[in-house]
Enzyme design. Structure first.
Site, PDB file in Angstrom:
ATOM      1  N   MET A   8      71.938  17.791 146.315  1.00  0.00           N
ATOM      2  CA  MET A   8      70.436  17.839 146.213  1.00  0.00           C
ATOM      3  C   MET A   8      69.987  18.829 145.973  1.00  0.00           C
ATOM      4  O   MET A   8      68.206  19.327 145.601  1.00  0.00           O
ATOM      5  CB  MET A   8      69.764  17.159 147.235  1.00  0.00           C
ATOM      6  CG  MET A   8      70.325  15.947 148.069  1.00  0.00           C
ATOM      7  SD  MET A   8      70.026  14.307 147.249  1.00  0.00           S
ATOM      8  CE  MET A   8      67.830  14.800 146.910  1.00  0.00           C
ATOM      9  N   VAL A  40      76.304  12.261 146.532  1.00  0.00           N
ATOM     10  CA  VAL A  40      76.110  12.945 147.415  1.00  0.00           C
ATOM     11  C   VAL A  40      75.524  13.482 148.635  1.00  0.00           C
ATOM     12  O   VAL A  40      75.877  12.909 150.157  1.00  0.00           O
ATOM     13  CB  VAL A  40      74.337  12.350 147.120  1.00  0.00           C
ATOM     14  CG1 VAL A  40      72.994  13.662 146.755  1.00  0.00           C
ATOM     15  CG2 VAL A  40      74.424  12.052 145.475  1.00  0.00           C
ATOM     16  N   CYS A  41      75.423  15.016 148.451  1.00  0.00           N
ATOM     17  CA  CYS A  41      75.385  16.021 149.697  1.00  0.00           C
ATOM     18  C   CYS A  41      74.604  17.009 149.058  1.00  0.00           C
ATOM     19  O   CYS A  41      73.479  17.072 148.608  1.00  0.00           O
ATOM     20  CB  CYS A  41      77.196  16.095 150.377  1.00  0.00           C
ATOM     21  SG  CYS A  41      77.144  17.990 149.515  1.00  0.00           S
ATOM     22  N   ARG A  42      74.181  17.971 149.891  1.00  0.00           N
ATOM     23  CA  ARG A  42      73.626  19.451 149.661  1.00  0.00           C
ATOM     24  C   ARG A  42      73.544  20.141 148.713  1.00  0.00           C
ATOM     25  O   ARG A  42      73.224  21.060 147.532  1.00  0.00           O
ATOM     26  CB  ARG A  42      73.106  20.628 151.118  1.00  0.00           C
ATOM     27  CG  ARG A  42      72.435  21.240 150.708  1.00  0.00           C
ATOM     28  CD  ARG A  42      72.278  22.223 151.655  1.00  0.00           C
ATOM     29  NE  ARG A  42      73.360  22.843 152.403  1.00  0.00           N
ATOM     30  CZ  ARG A  42      73.447  23.898 151.266  1.00  0.00           C
ATOM     31  NH1 ARG A  42      72.268  24.715 150.448  1.00  0.00           N
ATOM     32  NH2 ARG A  42      73.899  24.781 151.630  1.00  0.00           N
TER      33      ARG A  42
END
Length: 98
Positions: free
Chosen positions: A90, A62-64
């Site tokens: 996210m 997961v990242c932005r």
């Protein structure tokens, strides 16, 4: 590369599934909130810290927005890990954060 949407990840968590989520954002980003239970390993450290992960377990990156987690997914796949990238990162996450 395998992918799941943020909604699919949230549904799995709501069903009580145990997921191994790795958040590869920077410290200041995770300070704004991350998925409960996720492990934080910034993208720049992922190759050096891969030994902290268990090759017997699947992981969700997961990242932005999904770009950095895609790079992290490739790095770990090349090392023999079972990796899925959370599309949209996210920015697409509507579930709870901690």
């Amino acid at each position: 590369m395998k992918t799941l949407t943020a909604k699919e990840v949230e549904q799995k968590l709501n069903e009580g599934k145990t997921l191994n989520i790795v958040d590869v954002r920077e410290d200041e980003e995770v300070a704004e909130g991350m998925i409960p239970g996720a492990t934080h390993i910034p993208l720049g450290s992922i190759a050096d810290r891969a030994d902290e992960l268990d090759k017997e377990k699947p992981y969700i990156m997961v990242c932005r927005s999904g770009g950095r987690s895609g790079r992290a997914s490739q790095i770990l796949e090349d090392k023999g890990f079972d990796i899925t990238n959370m599309e949209g990162g996210m920015m697409s996450w509507e579930g709870p954060t901690k």
